[in-house]
Design a protein around this motif. Sequence first.
Motif, short mmCIF file in Angstrom:
data_model
loop_
_atom_site.label_atom_id
_atom_site.label_comp_id
_atom_site.label_asym_id
_atom_site.label_seq_id
_atom_site.Cartn_x
_atom_site.Cartn_y
_atom_site.Cartn_z
N ARG A 2 41.84 -20.56 -28.82
CA ARG A 2 41.45 -19.61 -27.79
C ARG A 2 42.52 -19.44 -26.72
NH1 ARG A 2 36.03 -20.79 -24.67
NH2 ARG A 2 37.34 -21.29 -22.92
N CYS A 12 40.46 -30.96 -34.56
CA CYS A 12 39.15 -31.21 -35.16
C CYS A 12 39.31 -31.14 -36.67
CB CYS A 12 38.14 -30.18 -34.68
SG CYS A 12 36.53 -30.34 -35.50
N ASP A 15 36.38 -28.85 -38.37
CA ASP A 15 36.56 -27.41 -38.24
C ASP A 15 37.99 -26.96 -38.56
OD1 ASP A 15 33.91 -27.08 -37.50
OD2 ASP A 15 34.36 -27.31 -35.36
N CYS A 23 39.04 -26.60 -24.20
CA CYS A 23 38.20 -26.18 -25.33
C CYS A 23 37.74 -27.34 -26.20
CB CYS A 23 38.97 -25.20 -26.21
SG CYS A 23 39.39 -23.67 -25.39
N CYS A 25 35.78 -29.86 -27.71
CA CYS A 25 34.43 -30.38 -27.80
C CYS A 25 33.96 -30.16 -29.23
CB CYS A 25 33.49 -29.69 -26.81
SG CYS A 25 33.23 -27.95 -27.11
N CYS A 26 32.93 -30.84 -29.61
CA CYS A 26 32.37 -30.66 -30.94
C CYS A 26 31.53 -29.39 -30.92
CB CYS A 26 31.53 -31.86 -31.35
SG CYS A 26 30.92 -31.71 -33.04
N HIS A 27 31.96 -28.39 -31.65
CA HIS A 27 31.28 -27.10 -31.64
C HIS A 27 30.00 -27.09 -32.47
CE1 HIS A 27 34.47 -25.10 -29.43
NE2 HIS A 27 35.29 -25.88 -30.09
N THR A 28 29.86 -28.04 -33.37
CA THR A 28 28.65 -28.14 -34.20
C THR A 28 28.19 -29.59 -34.25
OG1 THR A 28 30.07 -28.30 -36.15
CG2 THR A 28 29.17 -26.12 -35.63
N ASN A 52 30.84 -32.04 -23.06
CA ASN A 52 30.32 -31.58 -24.33
C ASN A 52 30.21 -30.06 -24.29
OD1 ASN A 52 27.76 -30.84 -23.29
ND2 ASN A 52 27.02 -32.92 -23.55
N CYS A 53 30.05 -29.43 -25.42
CA CYS A 53 30.07 -27.96 -25.49
C CYS A 53 28.97 -27.32 -24.65
CB CYS A 53 29.95 -27.49 -26.94
SG CYS A 53 31.50 -27.57 -27.82
N GLU A 54 27.80 -27.93 -24.63
CA GLU A 54 26.70 -27.36 -23.85
C GLU A 54 27.05 -27.32 -22.37
OE1 GLU A 54 26.12 -29.83 -26.20
OE2 GLU A 54 25.34 -28.45 -27.71
N ARG A 57 29.78 -24.58 -21.78
CA ARG A 57 29.22 -23.22 -21.80
C ARG A 57 28.42 -22.92 -20.55
NH1 ARG A 57 27.59 -24.45 -27.48
NH2 ARG A 57 29.42 -23.89 -28.68
#
Length: 62
Positions: A2, A12, A15, A23, A25-28, A52-54, A57
Amino acid sequence: MRHSDRDAEFYCQKDNMYMCRECACCHTPRLYCKFRSSCIINILTREGELQNCEESRAASSS
């Protein structure tokens, strides 16, 4: 990636993606990852060094 103007500090394996610190973080996180126990992104997130991603965001949407 990104942020193409930044150095990718993290990779990662699940992924197959390089990420900058912002950026990273573990996206899934709910999906199985055979690399999780040795994942530097996961380790640094648990230690509080990375968000973390949450959280990422939520911070960017407010």
